[in-house]
Design a protein around this motif. Structure first.
Motif, PDB file in Angstrom:
ATOM      1  N   THR A  96      -1.987  -1.294  -5.729  1.00 13.11           N
ATOM      2  CA  THR A  96      -1.940   0.100  -6.168  1.00 13.11           C
ATOM      3  C   THR A  96      -1.497   0.228  -7.624  1.00 13.11           C
ATOM      4  O   THR A  96      -1.814   1.235  -8.266  1.00 13.11           O
ATOM      5  N   ASN A 137       3.900   6.611  -2.679  1.00 13.05           N
ATOM      6  CA  ASN A 137       3.689   5.498  -3.601  1.00 13.05           C
ATOM      7  C   ASN A 137       3.480   6.102  -4.993  1.00 13.05           C
ATOM      8  O   ASN A 137       2.491   6.808  -5.218  1.00 13.05           O
ATOM      9  N   LYS A 153      -2.831   5.732   7.796  1.00 12.37           N
ATOM     10  CA  LYS A 153      -2.307   7.067   8.062  1.00 12.37           C
ATOM     11  C   LYS A 153      -2.815   7.626   9.387  1.00 12.37           C
ATOM     12  O   LYS A 153      -2.104   8.362  10.077  1.00 12.37           O
ATOM     13  N   VAL A 210      -8.586   0.359  -1.206  1.00 10.72           N
ATOM     14  CA  VAL A 210      -7.345   1.099  -0.970  1.00 10.72           C
ATOM     15  C   VAL A 210      -7.619   2.344  -0.131  1.00 10.72           C
ATOM     16  O   VAL A 210      -6.855   2.670   0.792  1.00 10.72           O
ATOM     17  N   GLU A 262      -8.158   1.283   3.584  1.00 10.76           N
ATOM     18  CA  GLU A 262      -6.916   0.801   4.192  1.00 10.76           C
ATOM     19  C   GLU A 262      -5.908   1.946   4.352  1.00 10.76           C
ATOM     20  O   GLU A 262      -5.203   2.032   5.366  1.00 10.76           O
ATOM     21  N   TYR A 263      -5.854   2.818   3.371  1.00 13.03           N
ATOM     22  CA  TYR A 263      -4.885   3.908   3.398  1.00 13.03           C
ATOM     23  C   TYR A 263      -5.212   4.895   4.514  1.00 13.03           C
ATOM     24  O   TYR A 263      -4.326   5.301   5.286  1.00 13.03           O
ATOM     25  N   PRO A 291       2.868  11.534   2.098  1.00 13.84           N
ATOM     26  CA  PRO A 291       2.167  10.563   2.935  1.00 13.84           C
ATOM     27  C   PRO A 291       2.672  10.396   4.361  1.00 13.84           C
ATOM     28  O   PRO A 291       2.078   9.633   5.123  1.00 13.84           O
ATOM     29  N   GLY A 300      -2.027  -3.483   3.893  1.00 13.70           N
ATOM     30  CA  GLY A 300      -3.144  -2.978   3.102  1.00 13.70           C
ATOM     31  C   GLY A 300      -3.744  -3.949   2.124  1.00 13.70           C
ATOM     32  O   GLY A 300      -4.601  -3.577   1.318  1.00 13.70           O
ATOM     33  N   VAL A 314      -1.804  11.657  -0.118  1.00 14.17           N
ATOM     34  CA  VAL A 314      -1.267  10.624  -1.007  1.00 14.17           C
ATOM     35  C   VAL A 314       0.102  11.038  -1.542  1.00 14.17           C
ATOM     36  O   VAL A 314       1.053  10.257  -1.526  1.00 14.17           O
ATOM     37  N   LEU A 354      -8.868   5.936  -5.655  1.00 18.17           N
ATOM     38  CA  LEU A 354      -8.244   4.803  -4.981  1.00 18.17           C
ATOM     39  C   LEU A 354      -9.152   3.583  -4.920  1.00 18.17           C
ATOM     40  O   LEU A 354      -8.672   2.454  -4.848  1.00 18.17           O
ATOM     41  N   LEU A 363       0.814  -1.214   0.000  1.00 16.34           N
ATOM     42  CA  LEU A 363       0.000   0.000   0.000  1.00 16.34           C
ATOM     43  C   LEU A 363       0.849   1.266   0.000  1.00 16.34           C
ATOM     44  O   LEU A 363       0.499   2.262  -0.640  1.00 16.34           O
ATOM     45  N   GLU A 364       1.982   1.242   0.701  1.00 15.22           N
ATOM     46  CA  GLU A 364       2.842   2.421   0.806  1.00 15.22           C
ATOM     47  C   GLU A 364       3.847   2.535  -0.341  1.00 15.22           C
ATOM     48  O   GLU A 364       4.624   3.482  -0.384  1.00 15.22           O
TER      49      GLU A 364
END
Length: 447
Positions: free
Chosen positions: A112, A345, A424, A416, A419-420, A294, A62, A291, A412, A31-32
């Protein structure tokens, strides 16, 4: 398999035989944007191409819950490359970058790379292809006897300084050679403004290839630096009091083989599509900053005084503005967004930037007037009079804006996005509740 892919696969088989490739690294990102890989033998190439290599998605940040953990890797044949540092005794290793699939063969919504594919496809429905040229800066730090990074920079040289002050020349040369061997076209290499800071620029490409290249670039830089006993860091602001590292993103839309941002007869030779794209970025940037920037540390870079943009404005030349239009025109006409940093990312970053610009095009937005004065030296009152807003000042505020806006969820996707945001928020909460060295130094003895 298409004829084109059959031809590419045959080329790969010939390289594997010629270079005596023993191992294949099946790479993907979490995810990152952190690179992961599963290593298989060259004899498993056919299974890999058919998407039969499985891994546990529940162990990847993620990705999947433990009850739906089986995921599969689908290699992109265009990303095949022999790893130049692996060649030894006549044998070598190679890699593929992969997309992630569900057991039923559909694209996994938590990958992603697939998020960017979706954005590229939406632009293509309107006749656009997306061209991206990223510029990723990094620091070289010395390491201790155990190989752990120190905060001591590799040199104390400044912008564009040559040897003997620039101690990174040999490191950058080996990075250049490795990237070139892996298919990159390198356009420039130099010491950056801050002590121990460097930049190597590679040629622009379509959005997906540019994101693949950015991911590969960060991996190669770190790998080669390690060979010199150094640590390469893409942390946005590793050292207080000097410039941080950015990932300026140059983007343009093409249509029917022509740059849709260029109009020879228009003011600044920028087409209506270009100005609408700029307006879309200006309107959406606060909602996607979480994003493109991040980390908690990202917002230590986005402060006045160190060349990083923190004010929402655009200009044809002004580097204090968030958006700059480089001087080249014709096919090279592009919009440069200067806030992203290299910890981001790249797949998600390029996706939200392209989608924000496309939003401006689709809605026919008109940007506010450009700002050609040095914004950093304006007073708060002057900026307010010009309607110049600020980017979010912290990861907390950026995540709040991401949740309040619509572009994050739309680009996203639900998986995503959810989860993102959760990741964060947890990162901010960990930072918020930790005790920093600054607090100890200022409060322990005093109180």
């Amino acid at each position: 398999m298409s004829v084109l892919n059959e031809t590419k696969l045959q080329e790969i088989k010939e390289i594997i035989e010629t270079k005596n490739v023993e191992l294949l690294h099946m790479q993907f990102v979490d995810l990152e944007g952190t690179l992961k890989n599963v290593t298989i033998t060259a004899e498993q190439l056919e299974d890999a191409v058919e998407g039969k290599i499985m891994f546990d998605g529940s162990s990847i940040t993620g990705f999947s819950p433990i009850n739906k953990s089986d995921l599969y890797l689908q290699p992109d044949l265009n990303t095949f490359a022999v790893l130049p540092w692996s060649v030894e005794d006549g044998y070598s290793e190679a890699r593929f970058l992969c997309s992630v699939k569900n057991p039923d063969g559909t694209l996994f919504e938590g990958d992603t790379r697939n998020v960017l594919k979706n954005t590229v496809a939406k632009a293509a429905e309107q006749g656009y292809t997306i061209s991206v040229g990223p510029e990723l800066e990094f620091f070289l730090f010395q390491t201790d006897e155990d190989g752990r990074p120190l905060l001591k920079t590799h040199d104390v040289a400044g912008y564009f300084e040559p040897s003997p002050h620039d101690l990174g020349e040999k490191v950058r040369l080996q990075i250049y050679r490795a990237l070139k061997a892996m298919g990159f076209t390198i356009e420039a290499s130099h010491h950056e403004v801050a002590e121990g800071q460097h930049e190597i620029n590679f040629k622009y490409a379509d959005a997906l290839t540019a994101a693949d290249n950015s991911t590969t670039y960060k991996w190669v830089v770190k790998t080669i630096a390690k060979q010199f006993g150094l640590h390469a860091s893409f942390m946005p602001k590793p050292v207080f009091g000097i410039n941080g590292s950015g990932m300026h993103v140059n983007m343009s839309f093409f249509k029917d083989g022509q740059n849709a941002f260029f109009d020879e007869t228009a003011p600044l030779q920028l087409s209506e599509t270009a100005t609408q794209f700029i307006a879309g970025l200006l309107e959406n940037v606060k909602n996607f900053a979480a994003v493109t920037n991040p980390l908690v540390n990202s917002y230590k870079r986005l402060v006045p005084g160190y060349e990083a943009p923190c004010y929402v404005a655009w200009s044809a030349s002004n580097r204090s503005a968030l958006i700059r239009i480089p001087a080249k025109r014709g096919l090279a006409t592009r919009v440069e967004l200067r806030c992203p940093d290299p910890s981001a990312n790249p797949y998600l970053t390029f996706a939200v930037i392209a989608a924000a610009g496309l939003d401006g095009v689709n809605r026919g937005l008109t940007p506010v007037a450009s700002v050609n004065e040095d914004i950093f030296h304006m007073s708060n009152e002057e900026r307010a009079e010009r309607g110049i807003d600020n980017l979010p000042g912290s990861l907390e505020l950026a995540v709040e804006a991401l949740e309040e806006g619509t572009i994050g969820r739309e680009v996203l996707g639900e998986h995503v996005f959810g989860e993102y945001v959760a990741l964060k928020k947890a990162e901010w909460d960990s930072y918020r509740t930790s005790i920093s060295s600054w607090e100890v130094e200022n409060y322990q003895a005093k109180f």
